[in-house]
Design an enzyme around this catalytic site. Structure first.
Site, short mmCIF file in Angstrom:
data_model
loop_
_atom_site.label_atom_id
_atom_site.label_comp_id
_atom_site.label_asym_id
_atom_site.label_seq_id
_atom_site.Cartn_x
_atom_site.Cartn_y
_atom_site.Cartn_z
N MET A 4 -8.16 8.91 -0.07
CA MET A 4 -8.77 9.46 1.13
C MET A 4 -9.56 10.77 0.84
O MET A 4 -8.72 11.73 0.60
CB MET A 4 -8.21 9.39 2.44
CG MET A 4 -7.64 7.91 2.50
SD MET A 4 -6.52 7.89 3.98
CE MET A 4 -6.08 6.42 4.14
N GLY A 60 -8.11 4.91 7.23
CA GLY A 60 -7.87 6.35 7.53
C GLY A 60 -6.51 6.60 7.65
O GLY A 60 -5.95 7.71 7.34
N PHE A 61 -5.77 5.60 8.29
CA PHE A 61 -4.37 5.93 8.73
C PHE A 61 -3.60 4.53 8.67
O PHE A 61 -4.14 3.37 8.87
CB PHE A 61 -4.31 6.37 9.98
CG PHE A 61 -4.76 7.54 10.14
CD1 PHE A 61 -4.16 8.77 10.12
CD2 PHE A 61 -6.28 7.72 10.69
CE1 PHE A 61 -4.90 10.30 10.16
CE2 PHE A 61 -6.92 8.97 10.95
CZ PHE A 61 -6.17 10.06 10.60
N GLY A 62 -2.52 4.55 8.21
CA GLY A 62 -1.54 3.12 8.06
C GLY A 62 -1.06 3.23 9.46
O GLY A 62 -1.11 4.02 10.51
N GLY A 63 -0.40 2.04 9.66
CA GLY A 63 0.32 1.84 10.99
C GLY A 63 -0.52 1.29 12.42
O GLY A 63 0.09 1.50 13.32
N GLY A 67 1.11 -1.86 4.20
CA GLY A 67 1.76 -0.43 3.90
C GLY A 67 3.05 -0.44 4.74
O GLY A 67 4.24 -0.76 4.38
N SER A 68 2.96 -0.12 6.02
CA SER A 68 4.23 0.22 6.91
C SER A 68 4.94 -1.12 7.27
O SER A 68 6.04 -0.93 6.96
CB SER A 68 3.61 0.53 8.24
OG SER A 68 2.46 -0.08 8.88
N MET A 106 -11.67 -4.70 5.61
CA MET A 106 -10.76 -3.74 6.44
C MET A 106 -10.41 -4.53 7.76
O MET A 106 -11.63 -4.97 8.37
CB MET A 106 -11.61 -2.55 6.64
CG MET A 106 -11.72 -1.86 5.27
SD MET A 106 -10.19 -1.50 4.45
CE MET A 106 -8.94 -0.60 5.62
N HIS A 164 -1.34 -1.09 -4.22
CA HIS A 164 -2.79 -0.73 -3.59
C HIS A 164 -2.37 0.98 -3.51
O HIS A 164 -1.71 1.31 -2.74
CB HIS A 164 -2.87 -1.52 -2.30
CG HIS A 164 -4.08 -1.03 -1.60
ND1 HIS A 164 -5.16 -1.69 -2.08
CD2 HIS A 164 -4.45 -0.43 -0.51
CE1 HIS A 164 -6.12 -1.21 -1.08
NE2 HIS A 164 -5.58 -0.38 -0.27
N HIS A 193 -8.42 2.01 -3.90
CA HIS A 193 -9.12 1.67 -2.82
C HIS A 193 -9.85 3.22 -2.46
O HIS A 193 -9.23 3.97 -1.84
CB HIS A 193 -8.39 1.21 -1.66
CG HIS A 193 -9.42 1.10 -0.31
ND1 HIS A 193 -8.48 0.98 0.94
CD2 HIS A 193 -10.58 1.21 -0.19
CE1 HIS A 193 -9.47 0.89 1.74
NE2 HIS A 193 -10.73 1.15 0.93
N SER A 198 1.01 -1.22 0.08
CA SER A 198 0.21 -0.01 0.03
C SER A 198 0.85 1.08 0.11
O SER A 198 1.61 1.53 0.90
CB SER A 198 -0.76 -0.08 1.25
OG SER A 198 -1.56 1.20 1.30
N ASP A 215 -4.27 3.91 -1.82
CA ASP A 215 -5.37 4.39 -0.73
C ASP A 215 -6.02 5.83 -0.97
O ASP A 215 -5.04 6.83 -0.80
CB ASP A 215 -5.09 4.31 0.72
CG ASP A 215 -4.81 2.96 1.19
OD1 ASP A 215 -5.91 2.34 1.01
OD2 ASP A 215 -3.71 2.45 1.63
N ASP A 217 -7.01 -5.73 4.84
CA ASP A 217 -6.11 -4.25 4.68
C ASP A 217 -6.14 -3.86 6.22
O ASP A 217 -7.22 -3.34 6.77
CB ASP A 217 -7.01 -3.51 3.58
CG ASP A 217 -6.47 -2.18 3.40
OD1 ASP A 217 -5.24 -1.96 3.81
OD2 ASP A 217 -7.02 -1.49 2.55
N GLY A 218 -5.00 -3.51 6.66
CA GLY A 218 -4.89 -2.66 7.73
C GLY A 218 -4.02 -3.58 8.91
O GLY A 218 -4.60 -4.78 9.26
N GLY A 219 -3.05 -3.34 9.32
CA GLY A 219 -2.16 -3.85 10.28
C GLY A 219 -1.68 -5.38 10.08
O GLY A 219 -1.41 -6.34 10.91
N MET A 228 -11.84 5.50 -0.36
CA MET A 228 -12.23 5.84 0.82
C MET A 228 -13.02 7.24 0.72
O MET A 228 -12.58 8.30 1.23
CB MET A 228 -11.37 5.75 2.06
CG MET A 228 -10.87 4.39 2.33
SD MET A 228 -9.32 4.16 3.20
CE MET A 228 -8.30 4.13 1.55
C1 DX5 Z 1 -6.08 2.25 5.98
C2 DX5 Z 1 -5.62 1.89 4.42
C3 DX5 Z 1 -4.75 1.02 4.25
C4 DX5 Z 1 -3.45 1.10 4.70
C5 DX5 Z 1 -2.53 -0.12 5.42
O1 DX5 Z 1 -6.96 3.12 5.94
O2 DX5 Z 1 -6.70 1.40 3.67
O3 DX5 Z 1 -4.45 0.14 2.84
O4 DX5 Z 1 -2.49 2.02 4.19
O5 DX5 Z 1 -1.41 0.45 6.15
P1 DX5 Z 1 -0.65 -0.64 7.23
O6 DX5 Z 1 -0.24 -1.70 6.72
O7 DX5 Z 1 0.28 0.36 7.68
O8 DX5 Z 1 -1.70 -0.93 8.25
ZN ZN Z 2 -6.62 0.41 1.50
#
Ligand code: DX5
Ligand code: ZN
Length: 241
Positions: free
Chosen positions: A37, A142-145, A197-198, A137, A33, A66, A8, A35, A175-177, A68
């Site tokens: 927003m 909204g946020f990575g990490g 992502g992270s 999800m 991917h 994606h 991502s 994102d 998607d996420g964590g 959002m």
């Molecule tokens: C969350 C995004 C994800 C995000 C995942 O709002 O849709 O795609 O980038 O990031 P990580 O892998 O850091 O949780």
């Molecule tokens: Zn995403």
């Protein structure tokens, strides 16, 4: 069906985005991917079609956008023109979902549907025959990490069961964590597409991280198929949490 590994871009360094995409190209990943927003559907703003258009000539990989966004209808054509291959919209948009899915398809794009952690998985059921990709999800978007919300695991199992019962072909993404541990847990539950992502961009060697993610998820899925078909059946019947 092989695993899809999708870094991502939200986890990339935006100050050198072009080089980050080149890192993804060389990593052996399957998708990019993206994102998107809008600061309304989620409390953050990322980037738009102009950035995707800039990245498109740099990669031959499949671009998964994606959205959002509260009003994806105004963004479908711009993202299709910018070079997306698949557009994912959220099931939380309610009545707008059906026309959005048709519009995405009519633009020659693959169709993705996304479900947030607090939203019941039953809401996606009416659309399963119309989609290429179901994205579950594992964090509030909204946020990575962020850390994953484990209560989302049964939704993966449910989606997996529906796909098998109806002999459908949509992919099941998370998607996420998603890291090397949580990805394996999602793979056991039936996920085959891993957005990260992270965890991936945070490693100096992105290729090694992609290979590791592929290896742990394939191993987890193979172990589940081999050792626990009965347990899986029971889980689907709701006898195992
Ligand atoms: C969350 C995004 C994800 C995000 C995942 O709002 O849709 O795609 O980038 O990031 P990580 O892998 O850091 O949780
Ligand atoms: Zn995403």
């Amino acid at each position: 069906m092989g695993m899809i590994i999708a870094p991502s871009v939200l986890g990339a360094n935006f100050g050198r985005l072009a080089r980050e995409v080149e890192r993804v190209n060389a990593s052996g990943a399957d998708w990019v991917h993206l994102d998107i927003m809008d600061g309304h559907f989620v409390p953050n703003i990322s980037f738009g079609p102009a950035v995707v258009q800039t990245l498109r000539p740099l990669s031959k990989l499949f671009f998964d956008a994606h959205l959002m966004c509260s009003k994806p209808e105004i963004l479908l054509e711009p993202f299709a023109r910018a070079g997306a291959n698949q557009i994912d919209i959220h099931v939380e948009l309610g009545e707008a979902v059906t026309p959005l899915l048709w519009k995405i398809k009519s633009l020659g794009q693959k169709v993705g549907l996304v479900v947030n952690p607090p939203t019941s998985i039953s809401l996606v059921q009416p659309y399963l025959e119309q989609i290429d990709f179901l994205l579950i999800m594992t964090v509030n978007p909204g946020f990575g990490g962020q850390s994953p919300i484990y209560e989302t695991l049964p939704k993966i199992q449910q989606a997996h069961a529906w796909r098998r019962e109806k002999s459908l072909g949509f992919k099941i993404g998370v998607d996420g964590g998603i890291d090397f541990k949580t990805s394996a847990e999602c793979a056991c539950a039936g996920a085959d597409t891993f957005i990260s992502g992270s965890t991936l961009f945070g490693r100096p060697n992105l290729g090694a991280a992609v290979r590791k993610l592929r290896k742990v998820t394939e191993a987890a899925a193979a172990a589940t198929r081999k050792a626990a078909p009965l347990r899986a059946e029971r889980a689907l019947e709701g006898q195992v949490p």
